[in-house]
Design a protein around this motif. Sequence first.
Motif, mmCIF file in Angstrom:
data_model
loop_
_atom_site.group_PDB
_atom_site.id
_atom_site.type_symbol
_atom_site.label_atom_id
_atom_site.label_comp_id
_atom_site.label_asym_id
_atom_site.label_seq_id
_atom_site.Cartn_x
_atom_site.Cartn_y
_atom_site.Cartn_z
ATOM 1 N N TYR A 253 0.787 -1.237 0.000
ATOM 2 C CA TYR A 253 0.000 0.000 0.000
ATOM 3 C C TYR A 253 0.821 1.291 0.000
ATOM 4 O O TYR A 253 0.353 2.338 -0.460
ATOM 5 N N LEU A 254 2.040 1.248 0.503
ATOM 6 C CA LEU A 254 2.824 2.480 0.593
ATOM 7 C C LEU A 254 3.125 3.127 -0.763
ATOM 8 O O LEU A 254 3.089 4.365 -0.869
ATOM 9 N N PRO A 255 3.422 2.369 -1.817
ATOM 10 C CA PRO A 255 3.686 3.030 -3.100
ATOM 11 C C PRO A 255 2.525 3.885 -3.599
ATOM 12 O O PRO A 255 2.732 4.982 -4.133
ATOM 13 N N GLY A 256 1.290 3.418 -3.412
ATOM 14 C CA GLY A 256 0.129 4.208 -3.814
ATOM 15 C C GLY A 256 -0.017 5.473 -2.990
ATOM 16 O O GLY A 256 -0.384 6.534 -3.510
ATOM 17 N N MET A 257 0.272 5.365 -1.694
ATOM 18 C CA MET A 257 0.224 6.545 -0.832
ATOM 19 C C MET A 257 1.274 7.562 -1.267
ATOM 20 O O MET A 257 1.013 8.769 -1.326
ATOM 21 N N GLU A 258 2.465 7.056 -1.578
ATOM 22 C CA GLU A 258 3.538 7.957 -2.023
ATOM 23 C C GLU A 258 3.143 8.656 -3.322
ATOM 24 O O GLU A 258 3.383 9.855 -3.496
ATOM 25 N N LYS A 259 2.539 7.922 -4.225
ATOM 26 C CA LYS A 259 2.156 8.486 -5.518
ATOM 27 C C LYS A 259 1.161 9.621 -5.371
ATOM 28 O O LYS A 259 1.228 10.631 -6.075
ATOM 29 N N GLN A 260 0.226 9.470 -4.420
ATOM 30 C CA GLN A 260 -0.779 10.515 -4.236
ATOM 31 C C GLN A 260 -0.297 11.630 -3.306
ATOM 32 O O GLN A 260 -0.951 12.649 -3.142
ATOM 33 N N GLY A 261 0.852 11.427 -2.645
ATOM 34 C CA GLY A 261 1.424 12.463 -1.792
ATOM 35 C C GLY A 261 0.810 12.562 -0.414
ATOM 36 O O GLY A 261 1.010 13.567 0.281
ATOM 37 N N TRP A 262 0.090 11.509 0.006
ATOM 38 C CA TRP A 262 -0.509 11.522 1.351
ATOM 39 C C TRP A 262 -0.831 10.099 1.763
ATOM 40 O O TRP A 262 -1.318 9.296 0.962
ATOM 41 N N GLY A 263 -0.576 9.812 3.010
ATOM 42 C CA GLY A 263 -0.933 8.504 3.539
ATOM 43 C C GLY A 263 -0.523 8.373 4.992
ATOM 44 O O GLY A 263 0.311 9.139 5.498
ATOM 45 N N ARG A 264 -1.134 7.410 5.650
ATOM 46 C CA ARG A 264 -0.835 7.132 7.049
ATOM 47 C C ARG A 264 -0.727 5.621 7.253
ATOM 48 O O ARG A 264 -1.625 4.865 6.855
ATOM 49 N N VAL A 265 0.364 5.198 7.870
ATOM 50 C CA VAL A 265 0.525 3.809 8.282
ATOM 51 C C VAL A 265 0.792 3.804 9.784
ATOM 52 O O VAL A 265 1.661 4.534 10.265
ATOM 53 N N VAL A 266 0.032 2.994 10.495
ATOM 54 C CA VAL A 266 0.169 2.897 11.948
ATOM 55 C C VAL A 266 0.349 1.436 12.317
ATOM 56 O O VAL A 266 -0.431 0.570 11.890
ATOM 57 N N PHE A 267 1.372 1.160 13.107
ATOM 58 C CA PHE A 267 1.631 -0.180 13.607
ATOM 59 C C PHE A 267 1.250 -0.238 15.082
ATOM 60 O O PHE A 267 1.713 0.588 15.874
ATOM 61 N N LEU A 268 0.438 -1.221 15.451
ATOM 62 C CA LEU A 268 0.118 -1.422 16.862
ATOM 63 C C LEU A 268 1.197 -2.300 17.478
ATOM 64 O O LEU A 268 1.224 -3.524 17.299
ATOM 65 N N SER A 269 2.097 -1.660 18.193
ATOM 66 C CA SER A 269 3.136 -2.368 18.920
ATOM 67 C C SER A 269 2.605 -2.626 20.343
ATOM 68 O O SER A 269 1.435 -2.959 20.506
ATOM 69 N N SER A 270 3.425 -2.446 21.340
ATOM 70 C CA SER A 270 3.015 -2.715 22.720
ATOM 71 C C SER A 270 4.095 -2.224 23.668
ATOM 72 O O SER A 270 5.266 -2.113 23.282
ATOM 73 N N GLU A 271 3.687 -1.948 24.904
ATOM 74 C CA GLU A 271 4.712 -1.646 25.899
ATOM 75 C C GLU A 271 5.640 -2.836 26.086
ATOM 76 O O GLU A 271 6.786 -2.685 26.526
#
Length: 264
Positions: free
Chosen positions: A124-142
């Motif tokens: 999904y990141l290449p499409g976000m880069e192409k449009q100039g906007w995007g958000r990716v969030v990873f749910l990690s943990s303490e």
Amino acid sequence: MKIDLSGKKALVTGSTEGIGFAIATGLAKAGAEVIINGRKDDKTAKAVEKLKSQLPDATLHGVAADLGTAEGCDKLIKAVPHLDILVNNVGIFGPQDFFDTPDSDWQNFMDVNVMSGVRLSRAYLPGMEKQGWGRVVFLSSESALNIPADMIHYGVTKTAYLALSRGLAKRMAGTGVTVNAVLPGPTLSEGVETMLADQVKESGKSIEDAAKEFVMQARPTSIIQRAAHVDEVANMVVYVASPLSSATTGAALRVDGGVVDSIA
């Protein structure tokens, strides 16, 4: 401060219940088109119906796919070829002594907790880069910072998400796409409620009191001295997924109630 995600399409993996469902709810309330994901068709459909009953005007879809496999990730990507917001939430956990954890369990945790995020971000990141906007969030943990001795395999996967999110943030530098990790602490999700069910039944305590007791025993450094609610974690994710967080990237954002004893 008003978060408006109108016109944005968001995917929350592992979102049929718990923190994932709360995140999906928060994103939909902010106006995003939301894709709910679970492994099973019936459970995914029920989650979509539940959220639709709460938010009748929301645009919602469900895609059932096992993201612990490359085939499951491919199925999801084919069903949803473009995204503005990707929330890598799906994950498994469970206590198990290091010396009793075979390679197969390690591989399963890596496939679900790490490779799902790797595969989807790569798609999904290449499409976000192409449009100039995007958000990716990873749910990690303490647990990524405070590695639990009884769940070393789980802690390792959550630390991997910190490295992955930081590295991807650097890779997407200057593109308008941000990548961040959110680190919940003990949270009163359905999974935790199930874990504490016997204690609640035997003691007669409320689930909130039982969870508080668990937190103070297992995570005595907690500053809020209770379990967080799923909405409290979701609120952070919704903010990070919004245009308001445009200067926040490569960050490890703790929603751990102060469990990790660090000022950084």
